[in-house]
Write a protein that holds these residues in place. Structure first.
Motif, short mmCIF file in Angstrom:
data_model
loop_
_atom_site.label_atom_id
_atom_site.label_comp_id
_atom_site.label_asym_id
_atom_site.label_seq_id
_atom_site.Cartn_x
_atom_site.Cartn_y
_atom_site.Cartn_z
N SER A 1 44.30 43.29 31.97
CA SER A 1 44.81 44.51 31.36
C SER A 1 46.26 44.36 30.92
O SER A 1 46.90 45.34 30.53
CB SER A 1 44.68 45.68 32.35
N GLY B 1 34.14 43.82 29.35
CA GLY B 1 34.27 42.85 28.27
C GLY B 1 35.48 43.09 27.39
O GLY B 1 36.60 43.21 27.86
N ALA B 2 35.22 43.20 26.09
CA ALA B 2 36.29 43.32 25.10
C ALA B 2 36.76 44.76 24.91
O ALA B 2 37.58 45.03 24.03
CB ALA B 2 35.81 42.77 23.76
N HIS C 1 48.02 41.31 43.26
CA HIS C 1 49.32 41.02 42.66
C HIS C 1 50.37 42.02 43.15
O HIS C 1 50.03 43.08 43.68
CB HIS C 1 49.24 41.06 41.14
N GLU D 1 45.26 45.76 45.54
CA GLU D 1 45.48 44.80 44.44
C GLU D 1 46.21 43.57 44.98
O GLU D 1 47.16 43.69 45.74
CB GLU D 1 46.30 45.49 43.34
N ILE E 1 41.83 40.83 48.63
CA ILE E 1 40.56 41.22 49.28
C ILE E 1 39.73 39.95 49.44
O ILE E 1 39.48 39.24 48.46
CB ILE E 1 39.80 42.24 48.40
N GLY F 1 37.61 47.14 27.66
CA GLY F 1 37.99 47.81 28.91
C GLY F 1 39.02 48.90 28.74
O GLY F 1 38.95 49.93 29.42
N PHE F 2 39.97 48.71 27.84
CA PHE F 2 41.01 49.73 27.61
C PHE F 2 40.37 50.94 26.91
O PHE F 2 40.58 52.09 27.29
CB PHE F 2 42.10 49.08 26.75
N THR F 3 39.55 50.64 25.90
CA THR F 3 38.88 51.69 25.13
C THR F 3 38.03 52.60 26.03
O THR F 3 38.02 53.82 25.87
CB THR F 3 37.97 51.03 24.06
N ALA G 1 40.59 49.52 34.68
CA ALA G 1 39.36 50.16 35.19
C ALA G 1 39.62 50.81 36.55
O ALA G 1 39.21 51.96 36.79
CB ALA G 1 38.24 49.13 35.30
N ASN H 1 46.41 42.77 26.26
CA ASN H 1 45.21 42.71 25.41
C ASN H 1 45.53 43.20 23.99
O ASN H 1 46.68 43.49 23.67
CB ASN H 1 44.05 43.47 26.06
N GLY H 2 44.49 43.30 23.17
CA GLY H 2 44.69 43.60 21.75
C GLY H 2 45.28 44.99 21.47
O GLY H 2 45.70 45.25 20.35
N GLN I 1 43.90 47.80 21.08
CA GLN I 1 43.13 48.69 20.20
C GLN I 1 42.23 49.60 21.03
O GLN I 1 41.51 49.14 21.92
CB GLN I 1 42.26 47.86 19.25
C1 LIG Z 1 42.62 38.67 24.32
C2 LIG Z 1 42.03 39.99 24.76
C3 LIG Z 1 42.10 41.08 23.90
C4 LIG Z 1 41.55 42.30 24.29
N1 LIG Z 1 41.70 43.36 23.46
C5 LIG Z 1 41.22 44.58 23.82
C6 LIG Z 1 41.41 45.70 22.98
O1 LIG Z 1 42.03 45.60 21.92
N2 LIG Z 1 40.87 46.88 23.38
C7 LIG Z 1 40.18 47.01 24.54
O2 LIG Z 1 39.66 48.09 24.82
N3 LIG Z 1 40.01 45.96 25.40
C8 LIG Z 1 40.51 44.75 25.05
N4 LIG Z 1 40.35 43.68 25.88
C9 LIG Z 1 39.55 43.84 27.10
C10 LIG Z 1 40.33 44.50 28.23
O3 LIG Z 1 41.60 43.93 28.34
C11 LIG Z 1 39.53 44.31 29.54
O4 LIG Z 1 38.21 44.78 29.37
C12 LIG Z 1 40.17 45.11 30.68
O5 LIG Z 1 41.53 44.79 30.82
C13 LIG Z 1 39.44 44.83 32.00
O6 LIG Z 1 40.06 45.63 32.97
P1 LIG Z 1 39.65 45.49 34.49
O7 LIG Z 1 40.44 46.51 35.23
O8 LIG Z 1 38.18 45.50 34.62
O9 LIG Z 1 40.10 44.00 34.88
P2 LIG Z 1 41.55 43.44 35.25
O10 LIG Z 1 42.59 44.02 34.37
O11 LIG Z 1 41.46 41.96 35.31
O12 LIG Z 1 41.79 44.04 36.70
C14 LIG Z 1 41.16 43.53 37.84
C15 LIG Z 1 42.19 43.53 38.94
O13 LIG Z 1 41.57 43.11 40.15
C16 LIG Z 1 42.49 42.31 40.83
N5 LIG Z 1 41.76 41.43 41.76
C17 LIG Z 1 40.82 40.51 41.45
N6 LIG Z 1 40.37 39.89 42.56
C18 LIG Z 1 41.05 40.43 43.60
C19 LIG Z 1 41.01 40.25 45.00
N7 LIG Z 1 40.19 39.35 45.56
N8 LIG Z 1 41.82 40.98 45.77
C20 LIG Z 1 42.65 41.91 45.22
N9 LIG Z 1 42.73 42.15 43.89
C21 LIG Z 1 41.93 41.42 43.09
C22 LIG Z 1 43.18 41.51 39.74
O14 LIG Z 1 44.41 41.00 40.19
C23 LIG Z 1 43.32 42.54 38.65
O15 LIG Z 1 44.56 43.21 38.69
C24 LIG Z 1 40.89 42.43 25.54
C25 LIG Z 1 40.86 41.35 26.41
C26 LIG Z 1 41.41 40.13 26.04
C27 LIG Z 1 41.38 38.98 27.01
#
Ligand SMILES: Cc1cc2nc3c(=O)[nH]c(=O)nc-3n(C[C@H](O)[C@H](O)[C@H](O)COP(=O)(O)OP(=O)(O)OC[C@H]3O[C@@H](n4cnc5c(N)ncnc54)[C@H](O)[C@@H]3O)c2cc1C
Length: 417
Positions: free
Chosen positions: A40, A383-384, A32, A30, A226, A386-388, A11, A43-44, A46
């Motif tokens: 991210s 949610g499920a 990490h 970030e 952060i 995020g990549f899509t 995201a 994940n699946g 898809q």
């Molecule tokens: C088993 C599984 C299968 C999935 N399959 C799919 C799929 O097939 N297709 C699909 O579209 N989606 C899928 N998803 C969902 C998708 O993976 C997530 O919706 C998406 O990765 C969320 O992205 P994000 O950037 O919001 O969160 P994250 O990837 O968690 O990124 C948030 C970032 O913020 C950083 N962060 C957090 N707190 C702090 C802080 N205090 N200071 C600095 N950095 C911080 C974290 O380290 C992290 O890198 C799946 C999820 C799971 C668990």
């Protein structure tokens, strides 16, 4: 404008991508040492543009009691002494109506089709390698009742722009020969040719590489925690981090499941709670025995995506707090299901197990855009999906920062309280 993107998951990176294209001075912060190392990561895979119906639907409530009681159930609830978990559950149950589910599906389809267009445009223009494939998806049904229900939905889905067809068991196997091994379990399937798949982690690192290398003004502050968003007189004036205080004109909150904790001291209660899921990555041993098309096993709620020479299998949704440890029992269940469905796909000796926390809202809709603080925008709670949804949401964030009207109406995606 000077912009801080908080979080380097898919995201945050997609937000940085479009903000950089608008010429802003962007820094991604970030905790990490690399990007996409949390949800991210594995994940699946898809890019599920046509399957965006919310988890909360009228058919879910009757299934909940047996699901919650079974050890190998796709959904699990571990009650915590956390009123936010309980409130999330109540809001989830309240959203399980046909009317709410239909409304959410329509809104989400608009966002997902928009995201598909942008993802394909980016893939074509940038030629980035993330094991991307336009291979379509087949949802297989093991029960006549669920297949009949899926067929009844076809016309409705078509009216919303989804291209889909119902196949009998033999047609499913003809389309994806690897299904021959589980032919006896298949009653029928729904084929959606317009779905894609790819490796989310590779996509994120590829975006990072482009953002760093191509002279676009994006900096990455990795290994930087952060700790607080600083506010004064109704304005965000900076963020406190392990590397000191950072200031900007705009802040994009994309911290996945950590978003609510950082927003709370500002008086913002984000309805995002972790839904833990699991995946396995398996090297493919026999090319013909591993599916090429993305498969969803509807009964078991398990998804399969072919990512190059690897098969990614994902499933489970555990409402169990913030615990990120891998439960060996859940991995064993998932592994049993893969062995049962595609016994020759891999030799199963080098599996990579993983779990992640989906940042989920009770309605399965992301939180996008404005907050009561002019400087702070949300891009979280996907949610499920995020990549899509990443590219559409990233572009919407850039539009809002630029004062442009987003291409997708934001009704239903904005913070409600
Ligand atoms: C088993 C599984 C299968 C999935 N399959 C799919 C799929 O097939 N297709 C699909 O579209 N989606 C899928 N998803 C969902 C998708 O993976 C997530 O919706 C998406 O990765 C969320 O992205 P994000 O950037 O919001 O969160 P994250 O990837 O968690 O990124 C948030 C970032 O913020 C950083 N962060 C957090 N707190 C702090 C802080 N205090 N200071 C600095 N950095 C911080 C974290 O380290 C992290 O890198 C799946 C999820 C799971 C668990």
């Amino acid at each position: 404008m000077k912009i801080l993107v908080l979080g380097a998951g898919v995201a945050g990176l997609a937000s940085a991508w479009y903000l950089a294209r608008d010429g802003h001075d962007v820094t991604v912060v970030e905790r990490h040492s690399g990007v996409a190392l949390e949800t991210s990561y594995a994940n699946g895979g898809q890019l599920s543009y046509s399957y965006v119906a919310p988890l909360a639907g009228p058919g879910v409530l009757p299934k909940l009691p047996p699901w919650l009681l079974r050890r190998d159930s796709p959904l699990r609830f571990e009650p915590k002494l956390d009123w936010r978990q309980w409130r999330w559950c109540l809001e989830f149950v309240a959203a399980c109506t046909q009317a709410q589910s239909d409304l959410t599906t329509r809104r989400m389809l608009a966002l997902s089709f928009y995201s598909r267009g942008l993802m394909r445009e980016t893939v074509d223009a940038e030629r980035i390698d993330f094991r991307y494939a336009r291979n379509g998806k087949l949802i297989i049904h093991a029960e006549q009742s669920s297949f009949d229900a899926a067929r009844r939905l076809l016309d409705y889905q078509r009216s919303l722009g989804c291209e889909q067809e119902a196949l009998d068991a033999d047609q499913c196997v003809a389309l994806e020969p690897a299904l021959a091994q589980m032919r006896s379990r298949i009653v029928g399937g729904i084929h959606t040719p317009g779905e894609d798949a790819g490796d989310c982690y590779r996509f994120c690192t590829a975006l990072e590489g482009r953002l760093r290398d191509e002279g676009r003004p994006v900096s990455f502050l990795l290994g930087t925690e952060i700790t607080r968003l600083l506010h004064w007189r109704g304005r965000i004036i900076g963020i406190e981090t392990s590397a000191g205080v950072l200031e900007a004109d705009r802040y994009i909150l994309a911290l996945g499941t950590q978003s609510p904790a950082l927003a709370r001291p500002l008086g913002l209660e984000l309805p995002v709670y972790p839904l833990k899921g699991y995946s396995l990555s398996l090297p493919v041993a026999d090319d013909a025995a591993a599916p090429r098309i993305s498969i969803t096993d509807f009964k078991r709620k398990v998804v399969y995506a072919r990512l190059g020479e690897e098969l990614r299998v994902a499933g489970m949704a555990d409402l169990a707090g913030f615990d990120t440890r891998i439960d060996p029992g859940r991995i064993a269940t998932l592994l049993d299901q893969v062995r049962d469905s595609f016994p020759k796909a891999s030799d199963f000796s080098r599996i990579k197990p993983w779990c992640g926390l989906r940042p989920a809202t009770p309605w399965s809709t992301p939180l996008l855009g404005a907050t009561p603080y002019r400087e702070l925008l949300l891009n979280t709670g996907h949610g499920a999906l995020g990549f899509t949804l990443a590219m559409g949401c990233g572009r919407i964030i850039a539009d809002l920062v630029a004062g442009r009207e987003p291409a997708v109406p934001l009704e239903g995606f904005m913070l409600r309280r």
